[in-house]
Design a protein around this motif. Structure first.
Motif, short mmCIF file in Angstrom:
data_model
loop_
_atom_site.label_atom_id
_atom_site.label_comp_id
_atom_site.label_asym_id
_atom_site.label_seq_id
_atom_site.Cartn_x
_atom_site.Cartn_y
_atom_site.Cartn_z
N SER A 149 86.02 16.97 55.38
CA SER A 149 87.15 17.12 54.49
C SER A 149 88.13 16.27 54.63
O SER A 149 89.35 16.70 53.88
CB SER A 149 86.46 18.97 53.50
N ASP B 203 78.83 26.48 44.10
CA ASP B 203 78.96 25.52 43.43
C ASP B 203 80.34 24.58 44.19
O ASP B 203 80.97 23.57 43.67
CB ASP B 203 79.99 25.51 41.69
N TYR B 204 80.27 25.26 45.56
CA TYR B 204 80.64 23.68 46.52
C TYR B 204 80.21 22.53 46.58
O TYR B 204 78.87 22.80 46.31
CB TYR B 204 80.80 24.38 47.53
N GLU B 205 80.93 21.92 47.40
CA GLU B 205 80.74 20.20 47.09
C GLU B 205 79.74 19.39 48.04
O GLU B 205 80.19 20.33 49.29
CB GLU B 205 82.04 19.30 47.85
N THR B 206 79.11 19.24 47.89
CA THR B 206 77.75 18.77 49.12
C THR B 206 78.22 17.48 49.87
O THR B 206 78.29 16.55 48.72
CB THR B 206 76.44 18.66 48.04
N SER C 112 85.00 24.48 55.98
CA SER C 112 84.74 22.88 55.37
C SER C 112 84.07 22.21 56.49
O SER C 112 85.03 22.19 57.66
CB SER C 112 85.42 21.95 54.49
#
Length: 644
Positions: A133, A364-367, A78
């Motif tokens: 993050s 489906d990781y957060e952009t 991240s």
């Protein structure tokens, strides 16, 4: 009868083993494909392969993983912001572009050298909070006084709500830049480790298993799951540590070298008389030197799922991990037809991201932060395999290799490609997945290299074996350039390297390499039973270890008998008598070790504590100029009955 459950989540497979507690024998093992990016499905399926009746009598669960290591090796952690406080002389590349250096810091006695620039930290945190993050903070000489790190941490958490990692929390060693990198990598790993550990904990509880859960650390020891979540950096080499301890356990060799072939990396380590050889300095991973105590290990970004690609006549292996073609064909029913009809990219575009066997999946990781081109590509890639030709048709231009690299690093895209695993499928030496997909891929790439598919697959396998042998010899020949060692294996000669310790092979595909390694090296090569689940076995064979270090020095060299400073991870303390400082240090160390073992859920009746003291006493001095204390606690993973 009670049992222990070992779980290892690797880049390709998630393994589970059941061990009978009364005689420490493995009675059953199970393998499942690791699910990506959420490991839950792979964990479920690996446990499903074990006896449900025995599972209800499991009292200890111990877990290892290479997910953290792989994140660093692949550059897919991240995004993290780094703050350096004090007089850092930065002469090397930083691991992030979100970076701030401000005034502050302390000297070697923990005395403040400059005021902390709070306003600059505040402005920086607000500017980057939506782009990262987590935050990592390292202050100059924070091992002597961590006040500035704590003040910065409290401010950033209040302003952003993001996790903040301080370097003093992870290491008491000098080496300001290395501690900063350690804090950065720890912050980078928080999301993936937290997701993994919470997944394991929830799955164990959902099955009604009443057990203590442990995490294997990179020094070959175990800790409780909650402690592991506080310092995920300590799990960066837990997979390799598990393979080392597990290999020794399975092969019944107190002394041996280990070659562990995983999906993403190949790791070399050694154990002497039952004790893992530790690194004199911090662990090095992905080219970054850290201050994390770890087993000494040689690791390379080359595993069973390493991408095999062709440019011109050159055949390259790695460094990235991809989903093998043979596995993709199982996961996606239409993939075979896509692979058969996928056109070969123009020669000018051929490269690591443009291959006739290369496809991409949306995760489906957060952009968090993407460029306009990256957003276009993401919109064009679906949750099923998508080729670069399909991306071209949807956005009306070829996606740049730079943008594809960036999206892979951010874990927003997961690539599919030809791998060593596919090559073994072509050769009929490992055929657990779709052989047709592997054959189609080999034919496509072999045509680019002017070879047939079998020669191509044999070449990939042989190169892989040479690289494994090179990694092992490089481990023992410190200071010799690996590329020079590697050249030797390409020379046809009756001369061989001799290795005087047994070499144990661990990992899913290693059975296919026993003969190859024996041809290359003069060594006893051992393939133990359950070699394919060695890491999971190692998670169960490990013990709990807690090391606490203290430094005692005079406050002034001009008056060395007048006042003494005690430095530890708890901060700085002052005493006027040396013996008082020493007694305080020993008591603090023993208390910290015991509390750690208790928090980890280890058996308080089976903890051994040793105190090692090193003193430097100049001629004519009444008290030491410097005293180093190491308080070492060792406990077994069996918890007390009243904990269940």
């Amino acid at each position: 009868m009670s049992y222990s459950l070992g779980i290892d989540a690797g880049g390709t497979y998630t393994d589970a083993v059941l061990l009978k507690d009364d005689d420490d024998t493995i009675i059953q093992s199970s393998k499942a494909l690791t699910s990506y990016p959420d490991p839950l499905d792979g964990i479920k399926r690996s446990i499903d392969g074990l006896d449900p009746i025995c599972l209800q009598n499991v009292k200890v669960v111990s877990v290892s993983t290479t997910l953290s290591t792989n994140s660093i090796l692949e550059g897919t952690g991240s995004p993290v912001a780094m703050i350096l406080i004090g007089n850092y002389d930065i002469k090397q590349e930083l691991p992030t572009r979100h970076f701030l250096q401000v005034s502050g810091g302390h000297d070697h006695n923990g005395i403040e050298t400059d005021d902390l620039d709070i306003e600059s930290i505040k402005s920086f945190a607000l500017a980057v909070k939506d782009k990262v993050s987590a935050f990592a903070i390292s202050s100059y000489f924070s091992v002597r006084n961590h006040d500035h790190e704590l003040r910065a941490k409290e401010l950033i958490m209040e302003l952003t709500g993001r996790p903040v990692v301080c370097s003093y929390e992870l290491s008491q060693d000098l080496g300001a830049f290395e501690r900063a990198v350690t804090a950065f990598l720890n912050a980078q790993l928080i999301p993936v480790t937290e997701r993994f550990m919470k997944t394991v904990e929830a799955e164990i509880k959902s099955r009604g298993i009443d057990a203590k859960i442990f995490m294997l650390k990179c020094d070959g020891s175990v800790i409780g799951i909650q402690s592991a979540l506080k310092k995920p950096i300590e799990s960066i080499f837990s997979g390799p540590a598990g393979s080392l301890v597990g290999a020794s356990f399975l092969a019944k060799k107190e002394t041996c070298a280990v070659i562990d072939v995983g999906g993403t990396s190949t790791d070399i380590s050694v154990i002497y008389n039952g004790v893992p050889e530790m690194s004199d300095s911090g662990a090095i991973v992905g080219g970054w030197k850290t201050r994390v105590k770890a087993i000494r290990m040689e690791t390379s970004a080359m595993g069973g799922d390493s991408h095999v690609w062709v440019k011109g006549k050159d055949i390259s292996i790695g460094p990235r991990r991809v989903i093998p073609l043979c596995r993709a064909a199982v996961l996606y029913p239409d993939f075979l037809e896509q692979l058969k009809t996928n056109p070969i990219p123009p020669k000018i575009r051929l490269g690591i991201n443009y291959q006739p066997t290369k496809f991409y999946l949306r995760t489906d990781y957060e952009t968090l932060e993407t460029s306009d081109e990256e957003k276009e590509i993401l919109a064009a890639v679906k949750t099923h395999p998508t080729s670069t030709t399909e991306i071209f048709n949807r956005i009306k231009k070829y996606p740049s290799s730079k943008a594809l690299d960036s999206l892979i690093q951010k874990r927003l895209l997961q690539p599919i490609g030809f791998t060593l695993t596919d090559a073994l499928h072509v050769l009929g030496e490992y055929t657990e997945r779709n052989v047709e997909a592997a054959n189609i891929g080999a034919e496509l790439l072999a045509s680019l290299a002017d070879m047939d598919k079998y020669d191509f697959a044999r070449h990939v396998k042989k190169e892989f074996a040479k690289n494994m042998a090179c990694d092992l010899i490089s481990f023992f020949l410190e200071g010799v350039e690996k590329k020079e060692i590697r050249k030797i294996f390409d020379i046809q000669s009756p001369a061989k390297f001799k290795v005087d310790v047994p070499v144990v092979l661990i990992g899913g595909p290693v059975a296919a390499f026993v003969e190859d390694i024996q041809e290359i090296l003069d060594a006893e090569i051992i393939l133990p039973k359950y070699s394919s689940v060695g890491n999971a076995a190692g998670a169960l064979a490990a013990k709990g270890i807690r090391r606490f270090e203290v430094l005692i020095r005079p406050a002034s060299m001009a008056a060395p008998d007048w006042e003494f400073l005690v430095f530890s991870e708890h901060g700085k303390s002052n005493f006027y008598e040396y013996q008082e400082a020493l007694d305080y240090a020993v008591t603090m160390g023993e208390t910290t070790v015991l509390n750690y073992m208790k928090d980890a859920g280890l058996d308080s009746n089976h903890i051994k504590i040793d105190v090692k003291k090193e003193e430097i006493i100049p001629l004519g001095w009444k008290t030491p100029m410097e005293t180093k204390l190491v308080v070492l606690g060792v406990g077994n993973r069996n918890v007390e009955q009243d904990c269940y």
